[in-house]
Every structure is written in C-alpha cells, then in structure tokens.
Design a protein around this motif. Structure first.
Motif, PDB file in Angstrom:
ATOM      1  N   TRP A 225      -2.829  -5.365 -18.670  1.00  0.00           N
ATOM      2  CA  TRP A 225      -1.827  -4.309 -18.793  1.00  0.00           C
ATOM      3  C   TRP A 225      -0.624  -4.766 -19.602  1.00  0.00           C
ATOM      4  O   TRP A 225      -0.233  -5.941 -19.565  1.00  0.00           O
ATOM      5  CB  TRP A 225      -1.384  -3.849 -17.409  1.00  0.00           C
TER       6      TRP A 225
ATOM      7  N   ARG B 275       4.440   0.149 -14.006  1.00  0.00           N
ATOM      8  CA  ARG B 275       4.241  -0.177 -15.422  1.00  0.00           C
ATOM      9  C   ARG B 275       4.995   0.812 -16.311  1.00  0.00           C
ATOM     10  O   ARG B 275       5.627   0.408 -17.301  1.00  0.00           O
ATOM     11  CB  ARG B 275       2.754  -0.160 -15.767  1.00  0.00           C
TER      12      ARG B 275
ATOM     13  N   GLY C 120       4.094  -3.972  -6.513  1.00  0.00           N
ATOM     14  CA  GLY C 120       3.002  -3.019  -6.349  1.00  0.00           C
ATOM     15  C   GLY C 120       2.489  -3.061  -4.927  1.00  0.00           C
ATOM     16  O   GLY C 120       2.441  -4.126  -4.311  1.00  0.00           O
TER      17      GLY C 120
ATOM     18  N   GLN D  60      -3.233   0.641  -5.193  1.00  0.00           N
ATOM     19  CA  GLN D  60      -3.766   0.868  -6.533  1.00  0.00           C
ATOM     20  C   GLN D  60      -3.376   2.218  -7.141  1.00  0.00           C
ATOM     21  O   GLN D  60      -3.009   2.264  -8.326  1.00  0.00           O
ATOM     22  CB  GLN D  60      -5.293   0.714  -6.523  1.00  0.00           C
TER      23      GLN D  60
ATOM     24  N   ASP E  10      -0.775   3.779  -7.127  1.00  0.00           N
ATOM     25  CA  ASP E  10       0.625   3.811  -7.542  1.00  0.00           C
ATOM     26  C   ASP E  10       0.983   2.728  -8.556  1.00  0.00           C
ATOM     27  O   ASP E  10       2.130   2.689  -9.024  1.00  0.00           O
ATOM     28  CB  ASP E  10       1.539   3.650  -6.315  1.00  0.00           C
ATOM     29  N   TRP E  11       0.051   1.854  -8.892  1.00  0.00           N
ATOM     30  CA  TRP E  11       0.386   0.733  -9.767  1.00  0.00           C
ATOM     31  C   TRP E  11       1.000   1.189 -11.090  1.00  0.00           C
ATOM     32  O   TRP E  11       1.930   0.561 -11.605  1.00  0.00           O
ATOM     33  CB  TRP E  11      -0.858  -0.096 -10.079  1.00  0.00           C
ATOM     34  N   SER E  12       0.484   2.271 -11.653  1.00  0.00           N
ATOM     35  CA  SER E  12       0.923   2.677 -12.987  1.00  0.00           C
ATOM     36  C   SER E  12       2.382   3.106 -13.017  1.00  0.00           C
ATOM     37  O   SER E  12       3.019   3.071 -14.073  1.00  0.00           O
ATOM     38  CB  SER E  12       0.040   3.808 -13.513  1.00  0.00           C
TER      39      SER E  12
ATOM     40  N   LEU F 293      -7.776  -5.168  -9.779  1.00  0.00           N
ATOM     41  CA  LEU F 293      -6.472  -5.818  -9.781  1.00  0.00           C
ATOM     42  C   LEU F 293      -6.450  -6.957 -10.796  1.00  0.00           C
ATOM     43  O   LEU F 293      -5.490  -7.086 -11.585  1.00  0.00           O
ATOM     44  CB  LEU F 293      -6.149  -6.342  -8.386  1.00  0.00           C
TER      45      LEU F 293
ATOM     46  N   TYR G  50       7.724  -5.407 -13.220  1.00  0.00           N
ATOM     47  CA  TYR G  50       6.884  -4.923 -12.125  1.00  0.00           C
ATOM     48  C   TYR G  50       5.809  -5.951 -11.779  1.00  0.00           C
ATOM     49  O   TYR G  50       5.511  -6.859 -12.557  1.00  0.00           O
ATOM     50  CB  TYR G  50       6.246  -3.583 -12.490  1.00  0.00           C
ATOM     51  N   CYS G  51       5.273  -5.776 -10.586  1.00  0.00           N
ATOM     52  CA  CYS G  51       4.176  -6.602 -10.083  1.00  0.00           C
ATOM     53  C   CYS G  51       3.017  -5.681  -9.694  1.00  0.00           C
ATOM     54  O   CYS G  51       3.190  -4.469  -9.537  1.00  0.00           O
ATOM     55  CB  CYS G  51       4.597  -7.391  -8.846  1.00  0.00           C
ATOM     56  N   LEU G  52       1.858  -6.262  -9.483  1.00  0.00           N
ATOM     57  CA  LEU G  52       0.695  -5.516  -9.009  1.00  0.00           C
ATOM     58  C   LEU G  52       0.084  -6.246  -7.825  1.00  0.00           C
ATOM     59  O   LEU G  52      -0.139  -7.463  -7.882  1.00  0.00           O
ATOM     60  CB  LEU G  52      -0.362  -5.383 -10.109  1.00  0.00           C
TER      61      LEU G  52
ATOM     62  N   PRO H 211       2.610  -7.505 -16.095  1.00  0.00           N
ATOM     63  CA  PRO H 211       3.259  -7.711 -14.800  1.00  0.00           C
ATOM     64  C   PRO H 211       3.770  -9.139 -14.675  1.00  0.00           C
ATOM     65  O   PRO H 211       3.174 -10.071 -15.229  1.00  0.00           O
ATOM     66  CB  PRO H 211       2.148  -7.419 -13.786  1.00  0.00           C
TER      67      PRO H 211
END
Length: 254
Positions: free
Chosen positions: A86, A48, A38, A41, A43-45, A79, A59-61, A90
């Motif tokens: 989530w 996922r 990630g 913020q 684009d985080w979704s 975060l 995935y990571c955040l 992650p």
C-alpha cells in the motif's frame, strides 16, 4: 513545542463532521503529527486515505483483539500484502494484542503471535493493545525475541510491569489515564521509567482525560496530557516534548 499523537483513531466516523476543525485546533496547540492505528480490515483504507490527503498523518494496519471474530485466516495474508504494497506505506503493524476485559485471551493469543511474527518478518514497528495482559504480552515479546520497535499503547500498569516492558525495548504510550488521581499505580510507573521510553497519545475518541466526556476525546487534548506528565516527572514540559518527539520518530522510523 511540537507534539505528536502517537496513537489516535482519527479515521473513526466520530470525527467526520469536524475533522478539519479538530486538526486546526490541535495544530494550534502544538500537535503537528498523528498516527492512526488500524483495527479491522474493512476500515484499513480510511487510515490510508487520510495519510494520502493530509500532511502530518501516518497510519498503521492491524487486527485488534476485539475484532478477531470478524476475520478469517485469509485476513493475515491480506494484511501482509497491504503492509508490503500500500501507498503511502503504513508506518507500523497494529494495533494488535491482548485484552483480558473483552474476549478470551486463549483465542486472541494466536492472532497476536502471528502479527508479532509478521512485524518481525517485515521489519516493521509493532503497536500493541494490552489491557490487564502486560505480563502475557511481555512473555510473547521475550519468547519471540522481538527486535523491532514496539509501542505498548495506553499503558496502565505497575512500575514492575513497565520496567519489564522497557527492558524488552518497548515504548510506553502515555495517555489520559495519568490525569486521574486514582490511577496511582500507573502515575508512579510513568514517573519513574526512563524518559527515553515514553511517547504521548490520546487514543481519541476513547481514553479521555479528566474533565472530558467519554467518547469526546480528541488530539486537542494532547497538551493537557503532556502537562499531567510533566507534573509527575523532573523534566519540564519543553524538555519532555523534545525528547518524546525524538522517541516517537525512532519508534516509527521517521
């Protein structure tokens, strides 16, 4: 051989037109898993969603040093909430870190340190972006006595820097840089560090290997990076692939 791309921006729009095709071709070449870091913020979704839809994607955040100006202080609390709640979960916090070539280290450092603390508090692996800042990254990790797995992705530095990071328990991401003859310092470092400290990555669509146009990198290139690494080291490609799969599994807690 089974390969894993430990750091690939597969959620980027660059792949939207042929994501399934890229995955199929990469899988045919032995790439069976990949991890999406990630970076910001909004684009985080995307990471996922891909992890929920496609087996073999994790995935990571995190908040990348290039994008800290886009985030307010509340982003760190958000975060933490996302990392805690989530689903699918992650596998790491990142990427975060320092970049001497883009931005100001003094401004990036508080964001990096707070994400290091958060990874420690949540007992999550940490994915670090470090560009001409390996000494500063190592100093932070040492001062904070970091004891979670750490990936210094896209490593490009000296054997001395690599050795210090390895001594701190870090894994080093081996990417397309080693396919260039001019990268003598990095090639020497990655030829000499313990094989137990290495993972493979493409950083796609960035960090292309030799012969690939900038911005056109993909997970399909991972076997060529493995071949370049095997040319530098005593292990065979098969031996490297097996050990690096084990290393990556330990890094991400699979």
């Amino acid at each position: 051989m089974q390969l894993v791309d430990a750091h690939c921006h597969f959620d980027f729009p660059h792949f939207d037109d042929d994501r399934d095709g890229v995955l199929a071709r990469a899988s045919a070449g032995g790439v069976k898993r990949l991890v999406i870091p990630g970076v910001r913020q909004p684009d985080w979704s995307r990471g996922r969603e891909l992890a929920a839809q496609v087996e073999g994607i994790d995935y990571c955040l995190g908040i990348h040093p290039w994008f800290i100006a886009e985030h307010g202080p509340e982003a760190l609390a958000e975060l933490e909430l996302a990392l805690r709640t989530w689903s699918p979960a992650p596998v790491a916090l990142g990427e975060c870190g320092l970049d001497r070539l883009k931005g100001v280290l003094a401004e990036q450092l508080p964001w990096f340190e707070q994400q290091v603390d958060l990874a420690q508090n949540l007992a999550l692996p940490l994915v670090v972006h470090s560009v001409r800042s390996h000494d500063e990254v190592a100093a932070v990790l040492a001062r904070k006595r970091v004891d979670v797995p750490v990936l210094v992705h896209g490593f490009a530095g000296s054997y001395q820097q690599a050795s210090r990071l390895v001594a701190l328990g870090c894994y080093l991401g081996v990417g397309g840089v080693i396919t260039y003859d001019r990268a003598r310092k990095t090639r020497d470092a990655l030829a000499r560090v313990p094989v137990e400290s290495l993972v493979l990555e493409t950083d796609a669509p960035d960090m292309p290997p030799a012969g690939v146009r900038p911005g056109n990198n993909s997970p399909e290139q991972l076997p060529s990076i493995l071949s370049a690494l095997a040319a530098l080291r005593p292990e065979s490609e098969a031996e490297l692939a097996g050990q690096i799969w084990t290393n990556t599994a330990k890094l991400y807690g699979w």
